[in-house]
Design an enzyme around this catalytic site. Structure first.
Site: not given
Ligand code: GLA
Ligand code: ZN
Length: 689
Positions: A154, A320
């Site tokens: 991220e 995810e």
């Protein structure tokens, strides 16, 4: 040649696995694999934050525990997504080399802790990352289980340290070459801001330059460029040593405000995507909230999936998602029965080749101990969440043949990160009512309800393959983009745009002399004024014999050779054009002057959908809370039919078919219970003869 991931048969099911948190519990590690087998998990993502375990002291490595993961996954013909660990660094590194820690915009150097907070300029950090990545690639590059590199985690944020300031100055100098050009680009005569020496250039900051719009825009671009540069350097050893293993990094969506859910706007993913082999993202929509219906949450989630699909127009991965709840919200609600299955199939329906979770085993302590996981603290296989995952895993195997399938999309919505940054930055008008992305979603929603697939593309992508290009609030325009839009319509495309378009150039400076000529030519109108309405203030537009309320913005237009489809009913612009249509070359350009309701949007697109024959060819009567998305592979079409409501729903198809999940024949009239899903398979119509 196909890469390792493309060679995998069937969807990836699994997710983040952190055995590095359980090394003192071999009993638990043992149990993990048994439970993974039971849950039909075939993939683990490992090492995301494991640097401190992999290199406990500088230059001292320990790969034993990771070898074990690979062995275990190989024993079961499973797959490993291996992370590079740069998302969080070991403590010894921050201590010995403080330059690896970020400096914030107030000039404070952060101490060690947290994650996603390295300086992306630091030569030492870059070197350390190169070393560990090289070792990982050397050790596991040829391992049969390895299918994908998960680079860092991220990527996000900014650094203001002296090294980053140096790079910023270099970036600015490279872009503008002369101080004179820079002063012009940023309009620095305002407030006596003229630069007289390159050394005066600092990043934007509340302590200094906080209102220079052109500088802010460049800073956003610089942050993207630095992040991508760091990424490109991270992958060098991976590309060299493991050319057949694709690389990705997990992109994010943001839900800053209630009811907002869009891809991250902090980094230009359109640019970043070019460095990735496959797009992946972390999907955490807020199901079962109080501010919108399930169908609305589904529509916004669909929008994000479609935007990530569109970055490469190829299957992506959901890297995810949670099997139950998150832990970072104010209120962290578990998915209701049926929602796990529905929301996971939605990922596949929009082009994902995976359903991966954060995480496989729930952490015992520290910041994410209450985040949902496949294996909960009870370690049991009869919990509701575990059984949901298990059932879904089994069903995913039934549709394994769909992996890699493509989509066929004729409608595109335009979104540019640059334009969005500029739109949100400028003063004036209504500050809280810009709502650029929400406006795009309003248009998208109409197509979602009609079961017509949309891409969300940037203005540098190819328009020519689409029949309809939707570009409301096309705030920033560049000469290249204008030329391409003009060509698109000239050659027969249909274009829709709106108020707040064509206002600034690529430096966020207002276009002088009104609209660029090419826009006037294409739309056959000239915008005169953009009136800002106060909250609760509404005027009206008459279109197709109906009256619609305007909100937030009314643009006054002068129609040159455009046909007027709608006019304002009141205010000082009563009886003037509000909605126009213009034939340009072989195509058509529509312009919507005011912000209007979803009812208007629906009536407006009714005509366009008919004219362009955009209707879904499989559906006879769409149901606005049942979404149908189609993937294509070989001679087959796979229609995902999903009920995003709490009650039984009906939808009428053109043809009977077979549901792959139940193996049942399905009549044209399809009934779905609460949150139910079907995957209907049929021969592609365009390939029948
Ligand atoms: C992000 C991170 C994960 C985890 C999850 C929790 O997506 O990448 O490491 O923190 O959030 O939702
Ligand atoms: Zn820095």
């Amino acid at each position: 040649m196909m890469n390792k991931l493309e060679m995998v048969k069937g969807f990836l099911h699994g997710g983040d696995y952190n055995p590095d948190q359980w090394l003192k519990r071999p009993d638990i590690l043992q149990q993990d694999y048994q439970l993974m087998d039971q849950a039909h998990i075939n993939t683990v993502t490992v090492g995301v934050f494991a640097w401190a375990r992999l290199e406990p002291q500088e230059g001292v490595y320990d790969f034993d525990w990771l070898d074990e993961v690979f062995d275990k996954m190989n024993q079961r013909n499973g797959h490993v997504i291996l992370a590079t660990p740069s998302g969080a660094r070991p403590r010894w590194m921050s201590q010995k080399y403080p330059e690896v820690n970020r400096v914030d915009s107030d000039g404070r150097r952060h101490t060690h802790g947290f994650r996603h907070n390295h300086c992306y300029s630091s030569p030492i950090y870059r070197e350390k990352v190169r070393e560990i990545n090289t070792r990982l690639a050397e050790r596991y590059g040829n391992n049969p289980a390895l299918v994908l590199w998960h680079v860092s985690n991220e990527y996000s944020g900014e650094c203001y340290c002296p090294l980053c300031q140096f790079n910023w100055r270099k970036w600015v100098k490279h872009k503008y070459q002369t101080l004179d050009a820079l002063n012009d680009a940023w309009c620095m005569s305002v407030w006596s801001g003229l630069y007289s020496d390159w050394s005066q250039i600092l990043p934007p900051s509340l302590l200094g330059d906080s209102k220079v719009h052109g500088m802010d825009l460049d800073w956003h671009q610089f942050v993207t460029d630095m992040t991508v540069d760091f990424f490109n350097q991270e992958i060098q050893p991976l590309k060299k040593l493991t050319p057949n293993i694709p690389v990705t990094t997990n992109f994010m969506a943001e839900s800053l405000k209630e009811g907002q859910y869009t891809p991250l706007t902090g980094l230009d993913y359109g640019k970043f995507a070019k460095s990735l082999d496959i797009i992946s993202w972390d999907s955490y929509p807020s199901w079962h909230n109080r501010y919108e219906t399930t169908a609305e949450t589904a529509m916004k989630t669909a929008y994000v999936h479609d935007q990530f699909w569109s970055l490469k127009q190829k299957p992506f991965l959901v890297m995810e998602s949670t099997p139950s709840c998150v832990n970072w919200g104010q209120y962290n609600k578990a998915k209701q029965p049926g929602m796990h299955r529905l929301s996971s199939f939605q990922q596949i329906a929009h082009g994902s080749d995976s359903t991966l979770y954060f995480q496989i085993r729930q952490a015992q302590g520290n910041s994410e101990k209450y985040h949902g996981a496949v294996i909960g603290h009870d370690g049991k296989s009869d919990s509701r969440v575990f059984k949901d995952v298990q059932q879904y895993g089994q069903e995913l195997q039934k549709i394994a043949e769909i992996k890699g399938a493509s989509k066929h999309v004729r409608v595109a919505i335009l979104f540019d990160w640059d334009s969005n940054w500029a739109l949100n930055r400028g003063g004036g008008f209504g500050r809280p009512t810009r709502l650029g992305i929400q406006t795009l979603q309003k248009h998208y929603a109409d197509f979602w309800k009609r079961d017509i697939a949309c891409d969300i593309i940037t203005s540098t992508m190819d328009f020519s393959k689409y029949d309809l290009l939707i570009a409301p609030m096309m705030y920033m325009v560049t000469p290249d983009m204008l030329a391409r839009i003009q060509r698109f319509v000239e050659h027969g495309g249909t274009l829709v745009s709106s108020y707040f378009s064509g206002m600034v150039d690529s430096n966020d400076r207002v276009n002088l002399g009104g609209w660029p000529q090419s826009l006037q030519d294409v739309f056959g109108v000239e915008p005169q004024e953009l009136d800002t309405l106060l909250p609760g203030e509404h005027y009206h537009v008459k279109f197709n014999q109906r009256e619609y309320e305007t909100t937030d913005y009314d643009q006054v237009l002068k129609a040159n050779d455009a046909q007027v489809l709608g006019i304002y009913s009141d205010n000082f612009y009563a009886k003037t054009p509000a909605i126009t249509k213009h034939q340009y070359g072989k195509g058509t350009a529509y312009y919507i002057g005011a912000r209007l309701s979803s009812t208007f949007i629906q009536d407006f697109y009714d005509g366009i959908v008919q004219d362009l024959h955009l209707e879904n060819q499989f559906v006879r009567h769409s149901n606005p809370v049942v979404s149908i998305q189609t993937r294509y592979k070989g001679a087959y079409a796979y229609h995902f039919v999903m009920n995003f409501s709490e009650t039984e729903q009906e939808v009428e198809m053109q043809r009977a078919s077979v549901d792959m999940l139940t193996n049942r024949s399905i009549a044209k009239q399809v009934r779905l219970g609460k949150y139910d899903v079907m995957v209907l398979k049929e021969k592609r119509r365009d390939m029948l003869d």
